[in-house]
Design an enzyme around this catalytic site. Structure first.
Site, PDB file in Angstrom:
ATOM      1  N   TYR A  54       0.821  -1.208   0.000  1.00 54.68           N
ATOM      2  CA  TYR A  54       0.000   0.000   0.000  1.00 54.68           C
ATOM      3  C   TYR A  54       0.858   1.263   0.000  1.00 54.68           C
ATOM      4  O   TYR A  54       0.706   2.114  -0.867  1.00 54.68           O
ATOM      5  CB  TYR A  54      -0.931  -0.035   1.218  1.00 54.68           C
ATOM      6  CG  TYR A  54      -2.291   0.539   0.968  1.00 54.68           C
ATOM      7  CD1 TYR A  54      -3.193   0.679   2.019  1.00 54.68           C
ATOM      8  CD2 TYR A  54      -2.705   0.939  -0.285  1.00 54.68           C
ATOM      9  CE1 TYR A  54      -4.447   1.194   1.812  1.00 54.68           C
ATOM     10  CE2 TYR A  54      -3.950   1.456  -0.499  1.00 54.68           C
ATOM     11  CZ  TYR A  54      -4.820   1.584   0.562  1.00 54.68           C
ATOM     12  OH  TYR A  54      -6.066   2.091   0.357  1.00 54.68           O
ATOM     13  N   GLU A 108       2.454   6.388  -6.995  1.00 47.41           N
ATOM     14  CA  GLU A 108       1.413   7.229  -7.573  1.00 47.41           C
ATOM     15  C   GLU A 108       1.716   8.707  -7.370  1.00 47.41           C
ATOM     16  O   GLU A 108       1.630   9.508  -8.305  1.00 47.41           O
ATOM     17  CB  GLU A 108       0.052   6.892  -6.941  1.00 47.41           C
ATOM     18  CG  GLU A 108      -0.474   5.518  -7.332  1.00 47.41           C
ATOM     19  CD  GLU A 108      -1.681   5.086  -6.508  1.00 47.41           C
ATOM     20  OE1 GLU A 108      -2.448   5.968  -6.077  1.00 47.41           O
ATOM     21  OE2 GLU A 108      -1.855   3.871  -6.301  1.00 47.41           O
TER      22      GLU A 108
END
Lengths: 243, 347
Positions: free
Chosen positions: A166, A173
């Site tokens: 995660y 990103e």
């Protein structure tokens, strides 16, 4: 409401029958199994593609181009999951699922595809690998769950790997969006300026910055939610194991 | 000795005492038609709905006490839980009882057990409405007068050269002024309060959208309607005014259904006012007219953010209208079947 019988001292207990959870029908289950198997296979293809490209080139650089098409296809295909929730064959919230899928699709198309200059960035590899491993585990988890044969290993992996994947994905990103900013500003990509007939303006550059800022409140919430799920799912199993 | 005294006393008594006047023969008491009712007091215990802890025990509660009165009594022992934030129910997962419900009419024994749930901090509907409507009124005017730090400094305190911008400001301000006055003098609210967090949610929505719309309409680079120009603006103004009057008429009609201070619910019907004739086709014409007003404003300003605001408002009002329509159907068996929730025959 009629007057109660005098003299009764016990309040009436409302019968709470155990609620039977209505799962998807046989046809829906078959469809979902096929869907999840196809997605698992798709992300495996992406994983294999990445490994092969790395072995062929000998470097981490520019691996995006080798898996660009299957990535777009299978990540976009995940939009169907919103439909599954809306129709009711999957018991998740439409809003939550929609939000997660749309953010992935946004990154795939509106950032990575649209701004060619970021495609060679290493941050792209970072989030693509995180997504790939996560999705392979997640879709196989669903497949086995639907067939009522969930190996503990898959369950453990699903609720443990995220601890690393995660943050890894989020970092990738954010770095990618950040890398896209100067090009978006320079070209005015997806932006509308005044004056125009509809008296509207949109600055994609500012929008991307706001998107990055939104990670600050959102990411911890999702991360800690998964951690709580992990405790609930994995610790209960251990309890049963010790009995 | 005593006996003698005693006798003497009685003798004396009989001598001294006046001849006993016999009371009139007791009138034959008619057999009481009703058995004398013994007042059976209730005992009320209030438990926490989640933990089942005993929070409060009230004894000697009148059988005709209302839930509202019980809430006041509960408030005395727990001062931080004022009555409007109490949810009292018969079942921990059941529906809240109403303040008007009477204790002895509920399916409870003489020892009633209620479950309590804290609704959280409450704020009055009137306060929320006034705050959420005052914001757009003032914010829009700030953009209209081009207060500094919004647009480029050379435009500070100037006004737009387009007459439609002045018209739009008048319409927008009129609309929110009307809403404020209706909140103060027209509406009769069913509920006194709502959860406190709603004021933040609602104000963000109203204030945010008002600022967004006002920014573009009052922008130095604003483009007035080009598709049909002046005709479009005039038509839009007519639609806007028509719907404002309509909306107001409906609010008055709904107010008149309900006597002051009451919470009664009745089926609304068309009155002498032609603007209320829409009740024949629609359950919530106030929302229909509201949609019409904003469509008019969108047409007038030809501004995409206004169109977004209209769309979002329409979606929300449709949800409310459908809910209201459903509860009308549930409550009144003779509810007119021709009516739709918000759009005649369509929605």
């Amino acid at each position: 409401m009629t007057a109660p019988a005098m003299g009764t001292t016990k309040t009436t207990h409302i019968d709470v029958a155990p609620k039977k959870k209505k799962g998807p029908g046989a046809l829906a289950t078959a469809y979902l199994v096929i869907y999840n198997v196809v997605m698992t296979a798709g992300w495996l293809v992406i994983a294999v593609g990445l490994v092969r490209a790395y072995l062929a080139r000998g470097s981490y650089h520019g691996l995006y181009y080798s898996i660009e098409k299957p990535l777009k296809f299978f990540q976009t295909g995940a939009l169907l999951e919103i439909l599954h929730c809306a129709v009711g064959i999957v018991p998740s919230s439409v809003v939550l699922t929609g939000f997660q899928v749309l953010s992935r699709v946004f990154l795939t198309w509106a950032v990575t595809h649209s701004v060619r200059e970021v495609q060679s960035e290493d941050s792209v590899l970072l989030f693509v690998s995180a997504w790939t491993i996560t999705e392979i585990i997640r879709y196989s988890f669903y497949t086995f769950s639907l067939l009522n044969h969930l190996p503990y290993l898959i369950k453990w992996a699903r609720y443990t790997f995220f601890l690393v994947l995660y943050p890894m994905g989020v970092t990738g990103e954010l770095l990618t969006i950040y890398a896209a900013l100067p090009y978006v500003q320079k070209t005015g990509l997806y932006s509308i300026t005044l004056p125009n007939k509809y008296n509207f303006s949109f600055d994609y550059h500012t929008f991307l910055i706001l998107t990055m800022v939104s990670y600050i409140p959102l990411f911890p919430q999702l991360y800690f939610h998964m951690m709580r799920q992990r405790k609930k799912v994995l610790c209960h199993v251990e309890e049963f194991k010790t009995e | 000795m005593d006996a003698v005294v005693f006798k003497g006393a009685s003798h004396k008594e009989s001598l001294l005492a006046p001849a006993p006047v016999l009371p009139p023969p007791p009138a034959k008491r008619p057999k009481a038609k009703k058995a004398k009712k013994a007042v059976v007091f209730f005992e009320v215990e209030i438990l926490d709905a989640k933990t089942k802890d005993k929070l409060c025990f009230l004894d000697k509660v009148e059988p005709n006490a209302t839930i509202g009165e019980i809430k006041s009594m509960f408030h005395k022992s727990h001062p931080h839980w004022y009555p409007t934030r109490q949810s009292i129910r018969l079942d921990p997962k059941g529906k809240s009882l109403k303040d008007e419900d009477i204790l002895q009419h509920l399916p409870v024994g003489t020892t009633a057990t209620f479950y309590f749930r804290d609704l959280g901090a409450q704020i009055s509907w009137v306060t929320v409405f006034l705050t959420e409507y005052a914001g757009p009124l003032l914010l829009y005017l700030m953009f209209y007068f081009r207060v500094p730090f919004i647009y480029a400094p050379k435009y500070d305190f100037t006004t737009s050269k387009h007459w439609v911008v002045h018209l739009a400001c008048m319409c927008h301000s009129f609309h929110y002024l009307k809403r404020l006055l209706e909140t103060l003098f027209v509406h009769r609210f069913s509920h006194g309060t709502m959860p406190l967090r709603n004021i933040f949610k609602n104000c963000t929505y109203y204030w945010g959208f008002a600022a967004w719309m006002a920014y573009y309409i009052n922008h130095p680079l604003y483009t007035p309607p080009t598709i049909y120009g002046e005709q479009q603006v005039k038509m839009a103004l007519v639609i806007f005014l028509f719907c404002q009057i309509g909306n107001f008429s409906i609010h008055i009609a709904l107010r008149n259904l309900r006597p002051p201070g009451s919470k009664t619910r009745k089926i609304p019907y068309p009155t002498k006012n032609p603007f209320t004739w829409i009740f024949l086709l629609v359950s919530c014409p106030n929302y229909t007219y509201e949609l019409g007003s904003w469509l008019g404003f969108t047409l007038m300003t030809q501004c995409l953010p206004v169109a977004f605001f209209t769309a979002v408002g329409f979606i929300q009002m449709t949800v409310w209208a459908k809910g209201k329509h459903r509860s009308y159907l549930k409550e009144f068996r003779d509810y007119p079947p021709l009516r739709s929730p918000i759009l005649p025959f369509i929605l």
